[in-house]
Each structure stands twice: as structure tokens, then as C-alpha cells.
Design a protein around this motif. Structure first.
Motif, PDB file in Angstrom:
ATOM      1  N   SER A   1       0.834  -1.211   0.000  1.00 34.38           N
ATOM      2  CA  SER A   1       0.000   0.000   0.000  1.00 34.38           C
ATOM      3  C   SER A   1       0.864   1.254   0.000  1.00 34.38           C
ATOM      4  CB  SER A   1      -0.931  -0.010   1.217  1.00 34.38           C
ATOM      5  OG  SER A   1      -1.783  -1.145   1.207  1.00 34.38           O
ATOM      6  N   LYS A   2       1.952   1.225   0.800  1.00 35.43           N
ATOM      7  CA  LYS A   2       2.850   2.366   0.813  1.00 35.43           C
ATOM      8  C   LYS A   2       3.467   2.603  -0.559  1.00 35.43           C
ATOM      9  CE  LYS A   2       4.258   2.180   5.699  1.00 35.43           C
ATOM     10  NZ  LYS A   2       5.391   1.961   6.626  1.00 35.43           N
ATOM     11  N   LYS A   3       3.848   1.514  -1.210  1.00 32.52           N
ATOM     12  CA  LYS A   3       4.444   1.645  -2.547  1.00 32.52           C
ATOM     13  C   LYS A   3       3.438   2.225  -3.535  1.00 32.52           C
ATOM     14  CE  LYS A   3       7.037  -0.998  -5.988  1.00 32.52           C
ATOM     15  NZ  LYS A   3       6.287  -0.478  -7.139  1.00 32.52           N
ATOM     16  N   VAL A   4       2.191   1.746  -3.431  1.00 36.77           N
ATOM     17  CA  VAL A   4       1.152   2.273  -4.324  1.00 36.77           C
ATOM     18  C   VAL A   4       0.936   3.762  -4.081  1.00 36.77           C
ATOM     19  CG1 VAL A   4      -1.310   2.180  -4.864  1.00 36.77           C
ATOM     20  CG2 VAL A   4      -0.020   0.053  -4.613  1.00 36.77           C
ATOM     21  N   VAL A   5       0.898   4.152  -2.792  1.00 35.95           N
ATOM     22  CA  VAL A   5       0.726   5.583  -2.463  1.00 35.95           C
ATOM     23  C   VAL A   5       1.904   6.392  -2.980  1.00 35.95           C
ATOM     24  CG1 VAL A   5       0.602   7.227  -0.563  1.00 35.95           C
ATOM     25  CG2 VAL A   5      -0.742   5.135  -0.462  1.00 35.95           C
ATOM     26  N   HIS A   6       3.125   5.868  -2.775  1.00 36.98           N
ATOM     27  CA  HIS A   6       4.322   6.576  -3.245  1.00 36.98           C
ATOM     28  C   HIS A   6       4.290   6.731  -4.761  1.00 36.98           C
ATOM     29  CE1 HIS A   6       8.562   6.830  -4.598  1.00 36.98           C
ATOM     30  NE2 HIS A   6       8.665   7.639  -3.562  1.00 36.98           N
ATOM     31  N   ASP A   7       3.952   5.656  -5.469  1.00 39.49           N
ATOM     32  CA  ASP A   7       3.868   5.731  -6.935  1.00 39.49           C
ATOM     33  C   ASP A   7       2.784   6.710  -7.371  1.00 39.49           C
ATOM     34  OD1 ASP A   7       5.864   3.871  -7.029  1.00 39.49           O
ATOM     35  OD2 ASP A   7       4.535   2.160  -7.380  1.00 39.49           O
ATOM     36  N   THR A   8       1.649   6.703  -6.643  1.00 37.39           N
ATOM     37  CA  THR A   8       0.566   7.621  -6.996  1.00 37.39           C
ATOM     38  C   THR A   8       0.989   9.073  -6.819  1.00 37.39           C
ATOM     39  OG1 THR A   8      -1.058   5.960  -6.301  1.00 37.39           O
ATOM     40  CG2 THR A   8      -1.835   8.231  -6.523  1.00 37.39           C
ATOM     41  N   VAL A   9       1.680   9.362  -5.696  1.00 36.25           N
ATOM     42  CA  VAL A   9       2.168  10.731  -5.461  1.00 36.25           C
ATOM     43  C   VAL A   9       3.181  11.129  -6.538  1.00 36.25           C
ATOM     44  CG1 VAL A   9       3.485  12.164  -3.865  1.00 36.25           C
ATOM     45  CG2 VAL A   9       1.717  10.638  -2.987  1.00 36.25           C
ATOM     46  N   LYS A  10       4.050  10.191  -6.894  1.00 36.07           N
ATOM     47  CA  LYS A  10       5.050  10.477  -7.918  1.00 36.07           C
ATOM     48  C   LYS A  10       4.386  10.778  -9.254  1.00 36.07           C
ATOM     49  CE  LYS A  10       9.149   8.505 -10.153  1.00 36.07           C
ATOM     50  NZ  LYS A  10      10.036   7.313 -10.231  1.00 36.07           N
ATOM     51  N   VAL A  11       3.411   9.959  -9.630  1.00 36.67           N
ATOM     52  CA  VAL A  11       2.695  10.194 -10.890  1.00 36.67           C
ATOM     53  C   VAL A  11       1.949  11.527 -10.848  1.00 36.67           C
ATOM     54  CG1 VAL A  11       0.817   9.353 -12.345  1.00 36.67           C
ATOM     55  CG2 VAL A  11       2.479   7.744 -11.451  1.00 36.67           C
ATOM     56  N   GLY A  12       1.348  11.830  -9.674  1.00 40.73           N
ATOM     57  CA  GLY A  12       0.640  13.107  -9.547  1.00 40.73           C
ATOM     58  C   GLY A  12       1.585  14.290  -9.689  1.00 40.73           C
ATOM     59  N   THR A  13       2.773  14.195  -9.094  1.00 41.02           N
ATOM     60  CA  THR A  13       3.757  15.275  -9.211  1.00 41.02           C
ATOM     61  C   THR A  13       4.214  15.454 -10.654  1.00 41.02           C
ATOM     62  OG1 THR A  13       4.530  14.796  -6.957  1.00 41.02           O
ATOM     63  CG2 THR A  13       5.968  16.105  -8.363  1.00 41.02           C
ATOM     64  N   GLU A  14       4.500  14.338 -11.315  1.00 37.55           N
ATOM     65  CA  GLU A  14       4.910  14.420 -12.722  1.00 37.55           C
ATOM     66  C   GLU A  14       3.797  14.993 -13.588  1.00 37.55           C
ATOM     67  OE1 GLU A  14       6.056  10.478 -13.726  1.00 37.55           O
ATOM     68  OE2 GLU A  14       7.957  10.554 -12.625  1.00 37.55           O
ATOM     69  N   THR A  15       2.561  14.589 -13.298  1.00 37.81           N
ATOM     70  CA  THR A  15       1.434  15.113 -14.068  1.00 37.81           C
ATOM     71  C   THR A  15       1.267  16.613 -13.864  1.00 37.81           C
ATOM     72  OG1 THR A  15       0.302  12.980 -13.859  1.00 37.81           O
ATOM     73  CG2 THR A  15      -1.033  14.868 -14.506  1.00 37.81           C
ATOM     74  N   ALA A  16       1.434  17.069 -12.600  1.00 36.77           N
ATOM     75  CA  ALA A  16       1.313  18.497 -12.313  1.00 36.77           C
ATOM     76  C   ALA A  16       2.407  19.286 -13.035  1.00 36.77           C
ATOM     77  CB  ALA A  16       1.392  18.730 -10.802  1.00 36.77           C
ATOM     78  N   ALA A  17       3.631  18.754 -13.031  1.00 37.57           N
ATOM     79  CA  ALA A  17       4.720  19.431 -13.737  1.00 37.57           C
ATOM     80  C   ALA A  17       4.446  19.493 -15.242  1.00 37.57           C
ATOM     81  CB  ALA A  17       6.045  18.713 -13.460  1.00 37.57           C
TER      82      ALA A  17
ATOM     83  N   LEU B   1       1.496  19.426 -16.697  1.00 36.95           N
ATOM     84  CA  LEU B   1       0.412  20.390 -16.923  1.00 36.95           C
ATOM     85  C   LEU B   1       0.919  21.824 -16.835  1.00 36.95           C
ATOM     86  CD1 LEU B   1      -2.534  18.718 -14.963  1.00 36.95           C
ATOM     87  CD2 LEU B   1      -2.269  18.897 -17.435  1.00 36.95           C
ATOM     88  N   LYS B   2       1.826  22.089 -15.889  1.00 39.78           N
ATOM     89  CA  LYS B   2       2.380  23.425 -15.771  1.00 39.78           C
ATOM     90  C   LYS B   2       3.148  23.806 -17.032  1.00 39.78           C
ATOM     91  CE  LYS B   2       5.365  26.290 -12.859  1.00 39.78           C
ATOM     92  NZ  LYS B   2       6.244  26.313 -11.663  1.00 39.78           N
ATOM     93  N   GLY B   3       3.982  22.874 -17.516  1.00 38.02           N
ATOM     94  CA  GLY B   3       4.726  23.138 -18.747  1.00 38.02           C
ATOM     95  C   GLY B   3       3.806  23.370 -19.936  1.00 38.02           C
ATOM     96  N   GLN B   4       2.750  22.566 -20.028  1.00 37.82           N
ATOM     97  CA  GLN B   4       1.802  22.740 -21.128  1.00 37.82           C
ATOM     98  C   GLN B   4       1.059  24.066 -21.030  1.00 37.82           C
ATOM     99  OE1 GLN B   4      -0.656  19.239 -20.990  1.00 37.82           O
ATOM    100  NE2 GLN B   4       0.861  17.939 -22.008  1.00 37.82           N
TER     101      GLN B   4
END
Length: 262
Positions: A156-172, A174-177
Motif C-alpha cells: 500500500s505504501k508503494k502504491v501511495v508513493h507511486d501515486t504521489v510520484k505520478v501526480g507530481t509528474e502530471t502536475a509538472a 500540466l504546468k509546462g503545457q
């Protein structure tokens, strides 16, 4: 043992026979599962084996309820035989449950475990399992459940960590776009301004060209007229109609003879 159970009670013997058939089917099913490579087929086979284990658990519970009848509990020898048989059934079922968990952890789309989940692990089921375990078995089972819980928490921790990482990359991203879109909008505004300016220049150039054409047309007509007069004058020098045209006919000088002066 099956014949002795049948001798004690025909109904108990029938339940024992059904459980024995299920155990035989489970044994063959897990042997086949070892040879299956396709994950989809393996998942379906595992689900079928899980259904069989559920049916076996139901029969063991029914067997347990039957042997609690005073008819059997009042006879120590018979009660001992029936309890030993029940413990043997539970132990064998537990071995298949462990196999199912081992295969299920590596199979996508697996269903909930036989004695797991909010709707499966009832108090009666747990009582049926734990009442036939020794203290060491209970400790081992508790340690196993603790390890499985720790593993589930880590996953579960790994899934949460991966989710946060994907969310951060997605936010970056979106900001660039967004910044890129802002630059594109600015470029479009500049292009629109340049197009309007070019349109005004084209209109002014068109008006200037029209004015120049009018002037050139007038000059051309004047030149044509002058040329026509010159040609007529050359062809008919005695034509008096064009003698008065400035620049074409010499002025008439009134000369007086000298002898008229006397």
C-alpha cells in the motif's frame, strides 16, 4: 476412517465422502495449476479451486455441527474419533488454503481468500479453524498473518508513493503545457497584429497604385494627343486649323517692305 464414520452415522459418512471427493479434486486441480502458464487460465483455475474450498468449508462446518450432538459427545471413544476426523479435515483444508494464497498472490484479478475479507472471516469460521490448532500452530498462524499484513502495508505504501510520484509528474507536465499555451497565445496575438498591419499597408498600396494609374492615364492621353497633332501637322502642313496650337506653328510676323517706308 471413512468406513468407521459411516458405521457411526450414515449422514456423517456421506458428508465425509463428499469432503474426501473435494480434497481429491483440489489435489488434482493444484497439480494442473502448476502446469498452466497462461495467467488468464491460471486465474480461472484458481477461482474454481477457491469455490471447491468454500464448499469444503461448508461441509466441515456441517460435520462439526453434527458431531456436537449429545448422541456422539456422550460416548468418549466416538467423540474422539469424530474430533480427530474433523481436525484432519481442517488441517488438510488449511494446506490447500495456503497453496491458494501462494498462487493467488501472483495472479491478477484474484478473488478474496477463503477465510479472508470482511464477508468471509466470521467468528464461527475462525472458531472452527482455531479450535483445532495447537498453541504453536496458533502462534505460527498469527505470525504468518502479521507478515502478510506487513507485506500488504508495504504494498500500500508503494502504491501511495507511486501515486504521489505520478501526480507530481502530471502536475509538472500540466504546468509546462500551460506555459506553452500562454506562449502560443502570445504568438497568435503578434501574428494577428501583423496581419492587420499588413492589410492596412495593402489597402494603402492599392490606393496609391490606383492614383498612379490615373496620372499615368492622363499623361498617356496627353502624349497621344500631342503625337496625333504632330503627325497631322507633318502630313498636312497647310492645315490652318492647327496653326494656332502653341508650339506647332511659328508665329506670323508682320513684315513691311522697305520700299513702303518711303
Amino acid at each position: 476412517m471413512a468406513s468407521s464414520i459411516s458405521a457411526i452415522n450414515e449422514e456423517l459418512g456421506e458428508i465425509d465422502g463428499q469432503i474426501t471427493d473435494i480434497f481429491r479434486a483440489l489435489s488434482n486441480g493444484f497439480q494442473k495449476l502448476e502446469k498452466i502458464k497462461d495467467s488468464g487460465r491460471k486465474g480461472r483455475q484458481l477461482e474454481d479451486l477457491t469455490d471447491k474450498m468454500r464448499e469444503c468449508k461448508r461441509l466441515i462446518q456441517e460435520f462439526d455441527r453434527e458431531i456436537k450432538d449429545p448422541t456422539y459427545t456422550g460416548v468418549p471413544s466416538t467423540n474422539k474419533i469424530l474430533n480427530e476426523k474433523k481436525q484432519s479435515m481442517v488441517k488438510e483444508l488449511n494446506s490447500y488454503v495456503a497453496l491458494k494464497k501462494r498462487y493467488g498472490s501472483n495472479t491478477e484479478g484474484k478473488r478474496a481468500g477463503l477465510f479472508e475479507g470482511p464477508n468471509e472471516g466470521s467468528a464461527d469460521d475462525n472458531g472452527l479453524m482455531s479450535s483445532n490448532m495447537t498453541n504453536q500452530e496458533l502462534m505460527d498462524h498469527g505470525n504468518q498473518m502479521t507478515d502478510e499484513t506487513d507485506q500488504a502495508i508495504e504494498r500500500s505504501k508503494k502504491v501511495v508513493h507511486d501515486t504521489v510520484k505520478v501526480g507530481t509528474e502530471t502536475a509538472a507536465t500540466l504546468k509546462g503545457q500551460t506555459e506553452q499555451m500562454n506562449r502560443i497565445i502570445g504568438d497568435l496575438d503578434s501574428i494577428n497584429f501583423s496581419i492587420k498591419k499588413a492589410s492596412r499597408l495593402v489597402k494603402e498600396l492599392g490606393r496609391q497604385v490606383a492614383t498612379d494609374r490615373c496620372i499615368m492615364s492622363m499623361v498617356f492621353l496627353i502624349v497621344i494627343g500631342v503625337v496625333a497633332i504632330i503627325i497631322v501637322k507633318l502630313i498636312r502642313p497647310d492645315n490652318k486649323d492647327i496653326e494656332d496650337v502653341p508650339g506647332l506653328a511659328p508665329p506670323v510676323v508682320n513684315r513691311k517692305l522697305l520700299w513702303f517706308l518711303d
